[in-house]
Design a protein around this motif. Sequence first.
Motif, PDB file in Angstrom:
ATOM      1  N   UNK A 128       0.856  -1.295  -0.021  1.00 16.35           N
ATOM      2  CA  UNK A 128       0.418  -0.873  -0.263  1.00 16.35           C
ATOM      3  C   UNK A 128       1.114   1.030  -0.144  1.00 16.35           C
ATOM      4  N   UNK A 129      -0.187   2.256  -0.456  1.00 16.81           N
ATOM      5  CA  UNK A 129       0.847   3.258  -0.442  1.00 16.81           C
ATOM      6  C   UNK A 129      -0.316   4.793  -0.008  1.00 16.81           C
ATOM      7  N   UNK A 139       6.866  -2.837  -6.863  1.00 17.98           N
ATOM      8  CA  UNK A 139       7.245  -3.106  -5.990  1.00 17.98           C
ATOM      9  C   UNK A 139       7.185  -4.338  -6.040  1.00 17.98           C
ATOM     10  N   UNK A 140       5.283  -4.643  -6.238  1.00 15.61           N
ATOM     11  CA  UNK A 140       4.618  -5.980  -6.263  1.00 15.61           C
ATOM     12  C   UNK A 140       5.668  -6.631  -7.319  1.00 15.61           C
ATOM     13  N   UNK A 144       7.409 -10.176  -6.333  1.00 16.30           N
ATOM     14  CA  UNK A 144       6.974 -11.753  -6.504  1.00 16.30           C
ATOM     15  C   UNK A 144       7.785 -11.762  -7.615  1.00 16.30           C
ATOM     16  N   UNK A 145       8.700 -11.201  -8.282  1.00 17.99           N
ATOM     17  CA  UNK A 145       9.728 -11.932  -9.054  1.00 17.99           C
ATOM     18  C   UNK A 145      10.986 -12.734  -8.371  1.00 17.99           C
ATOM     19  N   UNK A 166      -1.381  -5.890 -12.430  1.00 17.77           N
ATOM     20  CA  UNK A 166      -0.474  -7.419 -11.517  1.00 17.77           C
ATOM     21  C   UNK A 166      -0.261  -8.276 -13.329  1.00 17.77           C
ATOM     22  N   UNK A 167      -0.175  -7.413 -14.167  1.00 20.63           N
ATOM     23  CA  UNK A 167       0.246  -7.991 -15.386  1.00 20.63           C
ATOM     24  C   UNK A 167       1.834  -8.297 -15.234  1.00 20.63           C
ATOM     25  N   UNK A 168       2.275  -7.539 -14.976  1.00 18.99           N
ATOM     26  CA  UNK A 168       3.967  -7.676 -14.828  1.00 18.99           C
ATOM     27  C   UNK A 168       4.548  -8.563 -14.242  1.00 18.99           C
TER      28      UNK A 168
END
Length: 240
Positions: A128-129, A139-140, A144-145, A166-168
Amino acid sequence: MIGKKITGFHCHTYGNITGDAIPILNSLVKRTNYKDDPREILSGVTNSDGNVVGLMLHGALDENPELVKNIIKFLDGNDKELSQIKNANKILSKKIKSEIGIETGSNVKEAVNGTSKRSSEPKMIMIASTGSDSGKTFLTTGLVGALRKKGYNVGVIKIGPDIRDIVPSLYLNKQKMEKFSSIQIGGLGWKDLSNVLESVKSKNYDLVIIEGVMSIFTGMLNEKVPFSSAESLLPQTFLF
């Protein structure tokens, strides 16, 4: 199967398909561009011979066994050949998912210690921000990576309807969009939190990262309906 309905996930509601290809499939969409705008959109075409098909619809083969049978029949295939295709796909899928991204040379390590003892309810963290354009998606995607590279099975979900964010992460994680990929907020989105939590149990995730929307407190305390990231998830997650 002319005239029959199939189900799937249509994520392309921008732009038009142009050219001389023969239309074979339309999608009936309820919302486009964040508005209640029900309409029919061209989502599948074929060449003149009918042996090359392009679809905008995701998950069509997974959700419609009759469609798979129809294709195999068209190819003069049989059950044995279909089984061979599925086995070959499993091998290919495992190879594809062993790498972060595509042709990066960055491989996923063996599953980390303890992943065989996953809880039926995975831990969940929300990114969140204080506002939009502050780097939540960046950051997400990075988290994840990095976690996937270490061998963790990571799920990623978005609060609200803008699931493009969230596609990336899905790209790096080699995962598809799910029906629980969007948590409802203020009436927008796909599923409420209780249904999302129930859905992720079957995925065997080590961790689920949830990307927030706007400011964590935007729309806070709008009576009963959650209108902020904080209201949507408290007390189920840790907030960062």
